[in-house]
Design an enzyme around this catalytic site. Structure first.
Site, PDB file in Angstrom:
ATOM      1  NE  ARG A   1      -2.802  -0.594   3.396  1.00 49.42           N
ATOM      2  CZ  ARG A   1      -3.686  -0.164   4.278  1.00 49.42           C
ATOM      3  NH1 ARG A   1      -4.938   0.007   3.945  1.00 49.42           N
ATOM      4  NH2 ARG A   1      -3.325   0.107   5.525  1.00 49.42           N
ATOM      5  CG  ASP A   2       3.635   4.453   1.272  1.00 43.72           C
ATOM      6  OD1 ASP A   2       3.312   5.167   0.293  1.00 43.72           O
ATOM      7  OD2 ASP A   2       4.261   4.898   2.247  1.00 43.72           O
ATOM      8  CG  LEU A   3       4.741  -1.126  -3.608  1.00 43.42           C
ATOM      9  CD1 LEU A   3       4.227  -1.946  -4.767  1.00 43.42           C
ATOM     10  CD2 LEU A   3       6.058  -1.670  -3.106  1.00 43.42           C
TER      11      LEU A   3
ATOM     12  CB  THR B   1       2.900   8.091  -1.239  1.00 45.80           C
ATOM     13  OG1 THR B   1       3.559   7.710  -0.023  1.00 45.80           O
ATOM     14  CG2 THR B   1       3.484   9.394  -1.751  1.00 45.80           C
TER      15      THR B   1
END
Length: 181
Positions: free
Chosen positions: A91-93, A134
């Site tokens: 969920r935040d690559l 992000t």
């Protein structure tokens, strides 16, 4: 922070990240061996990744040569596949959350890190409704607050690959969350 985002307390977020990282089994994800909470200080034992983040390495290197692109793409994709096989959505690559094992790009392998927003699902087709990540690399379904599942990482993966190849985020991708939702 966006008003709809659930804010974790710094201590809670740090502990969640360390514990999530310890549970992941992948040669393409950062390792954590053990941790201890000493008063208000979180002590974490993990390897030192000499190359820092992929963002930092790309700033020095510029556009990587094609063989290096292919190797890094494969390593990042394998890391995501390993997470998904364990029913875990990152969920935040983004390049800031990918670590490099060496400061010399020719010898640097890349590893997924920063699993503080990762979530384990009950099944591969389970859905999430929480806003997390992000905005610049966030899948549209996440920005719209779900439902979404493991596939949200595929969108982010494409954004990361584009950034590695071109040195910038895709022009079509909004950087401001308010303009996405």
């Amino acid at each position: 922070a966006h008003p709809r985002a659930r804010q974790r307390q710094p201590r809670e977020q740090a502990l969640a990240e360390v514990e999530q990282t310890m549970r992941v089994e992948s040669r393409y994800c950062a390792r954590v061996y053990r941790y201890a909470l000493v008063g208000d200080v979180l002590c974490v034992e993990m390897p030192y990744y000499k190359g820092g983040t992929l963002t930092k390495l790309l700033a020095k290197l510029g556009r990587p040569p094609e063989p290096l692109l292919r190797r890094w793409y494969l390593q990042i994709a394998e890391g995501v596949a390993d997470l998904h096989a364990q029913k875990c959505a990152h969920r935040d690559l983004k390049c800031d959350n990918i670590f490099c094992t060496s400061a010399d790009p020719e010898y640097a392998d890349v590893l997924l890190g920063d699993l503080g927003l990762a979530v384990r699902l009950d099944s591969s087709d389970a859905t999430i409704h929480e806003y997390a990540g992000t905005p610049a690399t966030m899948a549209p379904e996440v920005a719209a607050k779900g439902p979404y599942g493991l596939k949200c990482d595929v969108w982010s993966l494409a954004c990361v690959f584009f950034q590695i190849a071109t040195g910038q985020l895709p022009d079509w991708q909004e950087r401001n969350l308010d303009s996405l939702v």
